[in-house]
Design an enzyme around this catalytic site. Structure first.
Site, mmCIF file in Angstrom:
data_model
loop_
_atom_site.group_PDB
_atom_site.id
_atom_site.type_symbol
_atom_site.label_atom_id
_atom_site.label_comp_id
_atom_site.label_asym_id
_atom_site.label_seq_id
_atom_site.Cartn_x
_atom_site.Cartn_y
_atom_site.Cartn_z
ATOM 1 N N MET A 73 0.880 -1.181 0.000
ATOM 2 C CA MET A 73 0.000 0.000 0.000
ATOM 3 C C MET A 73 0.909 1.220 0.000
ATOM 4 O O MET A 73 0.999 1.963 0.983
ATOM 5 C CB MET A 73 -0.936 -0.058 1.215
ATOM 6 C CG MET A 73 -2.045 -1.097 1.040
ATOM 7 S SD MET A 73 -2.896 -1.502 2.571
ATOM 8 C CE MET A 73 -1.783 -2.742 3.205
ATOM 9 N N ASP A 180 -9.558 -9.183 1.186
ATOM 10 C CA ASP A 180 -8.757 -8.647 2.298
ATOM 11 C C ASP A 180 -9.527 -7.556 3.019
ATOM 12 O O ASP A 180 -9.817 -6.514 2.439
ATOM 13 C CB ASP A 180 -7.435 -8.090 1.718
ATOM 14 C CG ASP A 180 -6.512 -7.538 2.792
ATOM 15 O OD1 ASP A 180 -6.786 -7.738 3.989
ATOM 16 O OD2 ASP A 180 -5.507 -6.916 2.414
HETATM 17 C C1 DX5 Z 1 -5.945 -3.275 5.582
HETATM 18 C C2 DX5 Z 1 -5.014 -4.439 5.324
HETATM 19 C C3 DX5 Z 1 -5.556 -5.751 5.756
HETATM 20 C C4 DX5 Z 1 -5.820 -5.838 7.234
HETATM 21 C C5 DX5 Z 1 -6.636 -7.051 7.514
HETATM 22 O O1 DX5 Z 1 -5.433 -2.146 4.968
HETATM 23 O O2 DX5 Z 1 -4.725 -4.532 3.943
HETATM 24 O O3 DX5 Z 1 -4.697 -6.799 5.341
HETATM 25 O O4 DX5 Z 1 -4.646 -5.892 7.989
HETATM 26 O O5 DX5 Z 1 -7.027 -7.021 8.850
HETATM 27 P P1 DX5 Z 1 -8.507 -7.410 9.280
HETATM 28 O O6 DX5 Z 1 -8.703 -8.834 8.874
HETATM 29 O O7 DX5 Z 1 -8.511 -7.209 10.760
HETATM 30 O O8 DX5 Z 1 -9.450 -6.480 8.559
HETATM 31 ZN ZN ZN Z 2 -3.648 -6.363 3.348
#
Ligand code: DX5
Ligand code: ZN
Length: 231
Positions: A73, A180
């Site tokens: 990201m 995700d």
């Molecule tokens: C959010 C991330 C996810 C996150 C997932 O920006 O890309 O990978 O860590 O965590 P949960 O399952 O708690 O939403």
């Molecule tokens: Zn992620």
């Protein structure tokens, strides 16, 4: 077509684990039958949060043989592919919103010997990845706004997962379809039914109770949903 889909896999996101004790977080997830690890790299620019870079990926690499799925990201993925690959990343997942030239990012990651994933924010339409759909190893549909773990799953992305499933079955059936954000034993069912094959799970693995038990519940939910997956 469905027969050539990849097997269903669970990838705990280490962002929700205790950073001071990642070795235990990795060991517990392996004991629970984890299939891969998902590592969330955030740069404070593409997303407001900042997490970690290649040195942490390298430390995780030293502790596990499972595939490492690196979710970039970050605003300029091309610039950092090599560092994350050398640190031990197996799949380099970049966001289509960060580039006008996704084909070059895909080619560069493949030249480094990595698998490549392309990610979409919840509000990014599927046609943004059309030009590279045949060339990627994974399509990642975000089911929360990228930036933080522990958010609630957005059911509005389910039609996009179904559409991605149909497009991949047609044009690239061997690629992973990853979901995700906010995956729990409840939300994993409709996500699997919509055709996802790769489930990133943060808080539902590390947020409470036993990692082994949590993975067991997630796996049975995924199997339940996939029995009714879109044909
Ligand atoms: C959010 C991330 C996810 C996150 C997932 O920006 O890309 O990978 O860590 O965590 P949960 O399952 O708690 O939403
Ligand atoms: Zn992620």
């Amino acid at each position: 077509m469905a027969a050539t889909r990849r097997p269903l896999r669970l990838a705990p996101s280490l962002l929700s684990a205790d950073f001071a004790d990642l070795a235990s977080a990795i060991r517990e997830a392996e004991r629970g039958g984890s299939d891969a690890f998902h590592l969330d790299v955030m740069d404070g620019h593409f997303v407001p949060n900042i997490t970690f870079g290649p040195s942490l990926v390298r430390a995780v690499r030293a502790r596990t043989r499972l595939p490492l799925d690196i979710h970039l990201m970050i605003s300029d993925p091309l610039r950092y592919l090599r560092s994350f690959r050398s640190a031990g990343g197996d799949t380099l997942v970049f966001h289509v919103e960060t580039t006008d030239d996704p084909a070059t990012v895909v080619r560069s990651a493949h030249e480094l010997g990595a698998e490549v994933g392309i990610a979409l924010r919840p509000d990014t339409p599927l046609d943004r990845i059309d030009s590279v759909l045949e060339r990627v190893d994974q399509v990642l549909v975000m089911s929360v706004q990228p930036g933080f773990s522990g958010q609630a799953f957005l059911p509005s992305v389910l039609p996009k997962i179904e559409a991605a499933r149909r497009a991949l079955d047609d044009r690239n059936p061997g690629a992973d379809l990853s979901v995700d954000g906010g995956i729990t034993p409840e939300t994993a069912v409709p996500a699997a039914r919509a055709g996802a094959t790769f489930f990133v799970c943060g808080n539902s693995v590390y947020g409470h109770g036993s990692v082994v038990e949590n993975l067991r519940s997630l796996r049975s939910a995924v199997l339940r949903g996939s029995r009714h997956a879109v044909p």
